[in-house]
Design a protein around this motif. Structure first.
Motif, mmCIF file in Angstrom:
data_model
loop_
_atom_site.group_PDB
_atom_site.id
_atom_site.type_symbol
_atom_site.label_atom_id
_atom_site.label_comp_id
_atom_site.label_asym_id
_atom_site.label_seq_id
_atom_site.Cartn_x
_atom_site.Cartn_y
_atom_site.Cartn_z
ATOM 1 N N GLU A 49 0.770 -1.221 0.150
ATOM 2 C CA GLU A 49 0.028 -0.029 0.141
ATOM 3 C C GLU A 49 0.705 1.298 0.004
ATOM 4 O O GLU A 49 0.478 2.323 -0.486
ATOM 5 N N THR A 50 2.118 1.289 0.627
ATOM 6 C CA THR A 50 2.879 2.360 0.794
ATOM 7 C C THR A 50 3.686 2.567 -0.599
ATOM 8 O O THR A 50 4.675 1.633 -0.949
ATOM 9 N N SER A 53 6.386 8.160 -3.539
ATOM 10 C CA SER A 53 5.822 9.128 -4.538
ATOM 11 C C SER A 53 6.562 9.564 -5.596
ATOM 12 O O SER A 53 6.260 10.043 -6.679
ATOM 13 N N LYS A 57 4.063 10.152 -10.988
ATOM 14 C CA LYS A 57 3.187 11.534 -10.799
ATOM 15 C C LYS A 57 1.774 11.404 -11.607
ATOM 16 O O LYS A 57 1.834 10.712 -12.654
ATOM 17 N N CYS A 58 0.931 12.236 -11.048
ATOM 18 C CA CYS A 58 -0.177 12.313 -11.655
ATOM 19 C C CYS A 58 -0.107 12.976 -12.971
ATOM 20 O O CYS A 58 0.244 14.129 -13.015
ATOM 21 N N ARG A 74 -1.695 1.504 -8.218
ATOM 22 C CA ARG A 74 -1.831 1.988 -6.679
ATOM 23 C C ARG A 74 -1.745 3.272 -6.226
ATOM 24 O O ARG A 74 -2.460 4.181 -5.534
ATOM 25 N N PHE A 75 -0.504 3.853 -6.870
ATOM 26 C CA PHE A 75 -0.157 5.319 -6.544
ATOM 27 C C PHE A 75 -1.327 6.135 -7.177
ATOM 28 O O PHE A 75 -1.780 7.004 -6.591
ATOM 29 N N GLN A 78 -4.676 6.051 -5.100
ATOM 30 C CA GLN A 78 -4.269 6.872 -3.802
ATOM 31 C C GLN A 78 -4.188 8.398 -3.895
ATOM 32 O O GLN A 78 -4.707 8.994 -2.992
ATOM 33 N N ASN A 79 -3.619 8.784 -5.042
ATOM 34 C CA ASN A 79 -2.956 10.228 -5.142
ATOM 35 C C ASN A 79 -3.631 11.032 -6.227
ATOM 36 O O ASN A 79 -3.643 12.213 -6.026
ATOM 37 N N CYS A 80 -4.328 10.416 -6.995
ATOM 38 C CA CYS A 80 -4.824 11.286 -8.332
ATOM 39 C C CYS A 80 -6.029 11.210 -8.369
ATOM 40 O O CYS A 80 -6.915 10.287 -8.094
#
Length: 100
Positions: A49-50, A53, A57-58, A74-75, A78-80
């Motif tokens: 899960e970690t 970053s 990048k988005c 996953r990134f 969770q981030n975009c």
């Protein structure tokens, strides 16, 4: 003219190799990341899960077909904003393609 075509083809092959290398490197880094969690009554988080970053990048991609690895998916989930990679809303993206 043939020389230009050969040079372009070699360049494209080199670029594809580089992208595969980066994807495998990112996947290996994610595998190395471990999450130290105290036992609790709830479900335990997944190790991957970690996601560091600095690897991704988005950039506007929103679908699983645009991802190269589970870590990348996953990134993005969770981030975009606006991604469409978790159809059943269970927190695991791209289950049919990358995160099996």
């Amino acid at each position: 003219m043939k020389r230009v075509i050969v040079i372009v083809l070699v360049g494209l092959l080199a670029w594809q190799g580089y992208l595969k290398y980066q994807a495998s490197r990112a996947e290996n880094l994610v595998r190395q990341v471990s999450v130290d969690v105290e036992p609790s009554s709830g479900p335990s988080p997944r190790k991957s899960e970690t996601v560091p970053s600095d690897l991704f990048k988005c950039d506007g991609r929103t679908h699983c077909s645009q991802m190269r690895t589970c870590a990348e998916a996953r990134f993005f989930l969770q981030n975009c904003p606006g991604v469409k990679m978790d159809g059943n809303n269970d927190g695991i993206p791209c289950e049919q393609q990358w995160c099996k």
